[in-house]
Design a protein around this motif. Structure first.
Motif, PDB file in Angstrom:
ATOM      1  N   VAL A   1       0.877  -1.029  -0.098  1.00 32.75           N
ATOM      2  CA  VAL A   1      -0.187   0.144  -0.046  1.00 32.75           C
ATOM      3  C   VAL A   1       0.878   1.225  -0.044  1.00 32.75           C
ATOM      4  O   VAL A   1       1.706   1.529   0.879  1.00 32.75           O
ATOM      5  N   ILE A   2       0.905   2.167  -1.222  1.00 31.15           N
ATOM      6  CA  ILE A   2       1.593   3.336  -1.218  1.00 31.15           C
ATOM      7  C   ILE A   2       1.016   4.575  -0.681  1.00 31.15           C
ATOM      8  O   ILE A   2       1.483   5.575  -0.513  1.00 31.15           O
ATOM      9  N   ALA A   3      -0.375   4.293  -0.135  1.00 31.72           N
ATOM     10  CA  ALA A   3      -1.083   5.660   0.330  1.00 31.72           C
ATOM     11  C   ALA A   3      -2.569   5.230   1.042  1.00 31.72           C
ATOM     12  O   ALA A   3      -3.006   4.166   0.594  1.00 31.72           O
ATOM     13  N   GLY A   4      -2.628   5.753   2.173  1.00 30.75           N
ATOM     14  CA  GLY A   4      -3.892   5.542   2.884  1.00 30.75           C
ATOM     15  C   GLY A   4      -3.674   4.567   4.245  1.00 30.75           C
ATOM     16  O   GLY A   4      -4.625   4.528   5.101  1.00 30.75           O
ATOM     17  N   VAL A   5      -2.645   4.142   4.468  1.00 31.54           N
ATOM     18  CA  VAL A   5      -2.511   3.409   5.548  1.00 31.54           C
ATOM     19  C   VAL A   5      -1.117   3.672   6.331  1.00 31.54           C
ATOM     20  O   VAL A   5      -0.160   4.133   5.651  1.00 31.54           O
ATOM     21  N   SER A   6      -1.000   3.743   7.621  1.00 31.22           N
ATOM     22  CA  SER A   6       0.153   4.109   8.511  1.00 31.22           C
ATOM     23  C   SER A   6       0.323   2.903   9.412  1.00 31.22           C
ATOM     24  O   SER A   6      -0.661   2.029   9.827  1.00 31.22           O
ATOM     25  N   PRO A   7       1.504   2.550  10.038  1.00 31.80           N
ATOM     26  CA  PRO A   7       1.627   1.522  11.111  1.00 31.80           C
ATOM     27  C   PRO A   7       0.953   1.566  12.120  1.00 31.80           C
ATOM     28  O   PRO A   7       0.480   0.580  12.842  1.00 31.80           O
ATOM     29  N   ASP A   8       0.436   2.529  12.563  1.00 32.77           N
ATOM     30  CA  ASP A   8      -0.475   2.724  13.649  1.00 32.77           C
ATOM     31  C   ASP A   8      -2.056   2.369  13.749  1.00 32.77           C
ATOM     32  O   ASP A   8      -2.577   2.164  14.471  1.00 32.77           O
ATOM     33  N   ASP A   9      -2.453   2.156  12.361  1.00 28.21           N
ATOM     34  CA  ASP A   9      -3.789   1.842  12.117  1.00 28.21           C
ATOM     35  C   ASP A   9      -3.967   0.316  12.460  1.00 28.21           C
ATOM     36  O   ASP A   9      -3.237  -0.644  12.248  1.00 28.21           O
ATOM     37  N   ALA A  10      -5.119   0.218  12.967  1.00 24.42           N
ATOM     38  CA  ALA A  10      -5.496  -1.304  13.485  1.00 24.42           C
ATOM     39  C   ALA A  10      -6.739  -1.782  12.040  1.00 24.42           C
ATOM     40  O   ALA A  10      -7.697  -1.172  12.262  1.00 24.42           O
ATOM     41  N   LEU A  11      -5.865  -2.613  11.427  1.00 26.07           N
ATOM     42  CA  LEU A  11      -6.711  -3.059  10.413  1.00 26.07           C
ATOM     43  C   LEU A  11      -7.412  -4.328  10.593  1.00 26.07           C
ATOM     44  O   LEU A  11      -6.924  -5.273  11.146  1.00 26.07           O
ATOM     45  N   VAL A  12      -8.736  -4.256  10.175  1.00 22.48           N
ATOM     46  CA  VAL A  12      -9.728  -5.527  10.283  1.00 22.48           C
ATOM     47  C   VAL A  12      -9.238  -6.414   9.449  1.00 22.48           C
ATOM     48  O   VAL A  12      -9.282  -6.630   8.127  1.00 22.48           O
ATOM     49  N   LEU A  13      -9.103  -7.795   9.874  1.00 23.68           N
ATOM     50  CA  LEU A  13      -8.864  -8.707   9.024  1.00 23.68           C
ATOM     51  C   LEU A  13     -10.135  -9.559   8.598  1.00 23.68           C
ATOM     52  O   LEU A  13     -10.982  -9.918   9.336  1.00 23.68           O
ATOM     53  N   SER A  14     -10.105  -9.854   7.224  1.00 20.43           N
ATOM     54  CA  SER A  14     -11.298 -10.534   6.751  1.00 20.43           C
ATOM     55  C   SER A  14     -12.710  -9.978   7.347  1.00 20.43           C
ATOM     56  O   SER A  14     -13.571 -10.385   7.678  1.00 20.43           O
ATOM     57  N   PRO A  15     -12.809  -8.519   6.968  1.00 20.60           N
ATOM     58  CA  PRO A  15     -14.064  -7.868   7.278  1.00 20.60           C
ATOM     59  C   PRO A  15     -15.271  -8.356   7.007  1.00 20.60           C
ATOM     60  O   PRO A  15     -15.429  -8.803   5.768  1.00 20.60           O
ATOM     61  N   SER A  16     -16.407  -8.336   7.744  1.00 19.44           N
ATOM     62  CA  SER A  16     -17.572  -8.739   7.469  1.00 19.44           C
ATOM     63  C   SER A  16     -18.704  -7.563   6.531  1.00 19.44           C
ATOM     64  O   SER A  16     -18.146  -6.453   6.893  1.00 19.44           O
ATOM     65  N   GLU A  17     -19.305  -8.250   5.601  1.00 21.17           N
ATOM     66  CA  GLU A  17     -20.131  -7.342   4.831  1.00 21.17           C
ATOM     67  C   GLU A  17     -21.052  -6.627   5.550  1.00 21.17           C
ATOM     68  O   GLU A  17     -21.678  -5.404   5.150  1.00 21.17           O
ATOM     69  N   LEU A  18     -21.322  -7.098   6.934  1.00 18.04           N
ATOM     70  CA  LEU A  18     -22.320  -6.309   7.742  1.00 18.04           C
ATOM     71  C   LEU A  18     -21.858  -5.265   8.561  1.00 18.04           C
ATOM     72  O   LEU A  18     -22.560  -4.638   9.253  1.00 18.04           O
ATOM     73  N   LEU A  19     -20.451  -5.115   8.539  1.00 17.93           N
ATOM     74  CA  LEU A  19     -19.791  -4.097   9.235  1.00 17.93           C
ATOM     75  C   LEU A  19     -20.288  -2.748   8.542  1.00 17.93           C
ATOM     76  O   LEU A  19     -20.565  -2.557   7.588  1.00 17.93           O
TER      77      LEU A  19
END
Length: 416
Positions: free
Chosen positions: A357-375
């Motif tokens: 990823v070259i833009a939009g994410v930083s190391p401090d971000d908590a990324l959801v793994l396999s996000p549900s479509e209901l979120l």
């Protein structure tokens, strides 16, 4: 007071005492019931609140999260290749005949123009002699038709011959000239075929194969005669995977390791293909390696190490964290208030398990793994941190457990 009145007074007193005792017991019982009811009511309220809180907690989703990792600014790509001569050629015959002699064998060094072999073709020799004799005949007729035309020109000036006969003499002379040109062209063709019977080296190099011997019958473009390679310079052709195709440059130096040779060599990228092969999804390059002492032999196995520097800092995220929404890449982020955010990103290379990823994410971000479509955006969740193993370190650890080998960098494979 008589005895009867005393007894009656005693009975009334006993009755009043019993009544007061009963009223006291009733009051105590009522009080106990009221206290028990209050406690029960309080307990029911507490249980209801606890049930409500538990229900609310059950309604909050638990999501697995992971953090992005900063990608290395430099990477080393190791690819296999084979050494080739800077120029390589396979020689075939351009004239029919048989081998009368050969002068160079495998491993011999040759210079450009050196004679390698001779082909004998008696039929072509006879054809050349016949063509040369035919030329003499045509030359004789040409001289005769020329002198005849000149005489007729003079006679026509004195009006001694008709114009028709003069035109015929001119035509005979021109036709004989054309015949002479045809014969000359045939002689040149036969002479050129005769020169083809001398097999010479097209460039300076080494004979790598000799496939003929004296007496072998040779046909035009048939059997292979010799193979030559230029060894003072060598080249390697290899395909760069598509994910690294934009990181290489012409004149970039590379390190080359040869199987069985301890010494390391350096080469330069001389040519880069202007397109990616749609079948292999790779971009072909040519690396040139100087070999003035002829230490290296064409055909040897080699490994080319290319140091790549990323022009744009990037973050590596698990592929499971990528979400495609309306044909646009997104990631689902849990903010500090533990609420869901949908964030658009700009992706670079697809490395299989990981995405650059070259833009939009930083190391401090908590990324959801396999996000549900209901979120939904703004929804509160319970994050659960998942520690992902570094695949590179895992590979390194497994290598360390093996037998000691020359240190190398993990080879990269092309993925699309």
């Amino acid at each position: 007071m008589n005895h009867i009145e005393k007894n009656l007074f005693a009975e009334q007193h006993t009755h009043h005492h019993t009544l007061r005792k009963a009223v006291g017991l009733s009051a105590i019982l009522v009080l106990i019931l009221l206290v028990a009811g209050g406690l029960r009511y309080t307990s029911n309220i507490h249980e209801a609140k606890a049930l409500e809180q538990q229900t609310q907690r059950n309604l909050i989703r638990t999501v697995n999260i992971a953090h992005a990792k900063a990608d290395k600014p430099q990477n080393t790509l190791v690819l296999p290749a084979s050494l080739r001569g800077y120029s390589e050629s396979i020689l075939y015959a351009r004239s029919n005949g048989y081998i009368s002699a050969w002068y160079k064998n495998i491993g011999d060094s040759v210079q450009r123009g050196d004679l390698l072999a001779k082909i004998e073709a008696p039929e072509q020799t006879q054809e050349l002699a016949q063509a040369q004799a035919a030329r003499e005949q045509v030359k004789t007729r040409l001289a005769l038709t020329k002198s005849t035309q000149e005489r007729w020109e003079i006679l026509r000036q004195h009006d001694s011959v008709p114009q028709q006969e003069l035109e015929e003499k001119r035509s005979n002379y021109q036709q004989t000239q054309a015949e002479l040109a045809v014969v000359d062209a045939n002689i040149q063709r036969l002479q050129q075929l005769e020169s083809f019977r001398r097999i010479t080296a097209p460039f300076s190099g080494v004979v790598t194969r000799r496939s003929v011997d004296i007496g072998d019958l040779i046909a035009v473009n048939g059997k292979e005669l010799f193979a030559l390679a230029q060894t003072d310079k060598l080249r390697l052709s290899l395909g760069i995977p598509q994910i690294y195709a934009g990181d290489i440059k012409v004149s970039q130096e590379v390190n080359i390791s040869i199987s069985g040779v301890r010494e390391k060599f350096q080469g330069k990228i001389e040519h880069i293909a202007g397109a990616i092969d749609p079948i292999t999804r790779s971009r072909q390059i040519e690396v040139v390696l100087d070999n003035p002492e002829h230490k290296l032999i064409p055909g040897a196995y080699a490994e080319v190490s290319i140091h790549l520097t990323k022009p744009i800092p990037a973050q590596m995220i698990p592929a499971s964290a990528l979400l495609i929404k309306q044909d646009e890449p997104y990631v689902v982020v849990v903010d500090k208030q533990k609420k869901i955010q949908f964030r658009p990103i700009k992706i670079g290379r697809d490395l299989g398990k990981n995405i650059e990823v070259i833009a939009g994410v930083s190391p401090d971000d908590a990324l959801v793994l396999s996000p549900s479509e209901l979120l939904e955006a703004g929804e509160k969740v319970i994050p659960k941190l998942i520690v992902l193993k570094d695949s590179e370190n895992k590979d390194k650890d497994s290598k360390d457990k093996k037998e000691e080998k020359p240190s190398s960098v993990t080879s990269a494979r092309g993925k699309s």
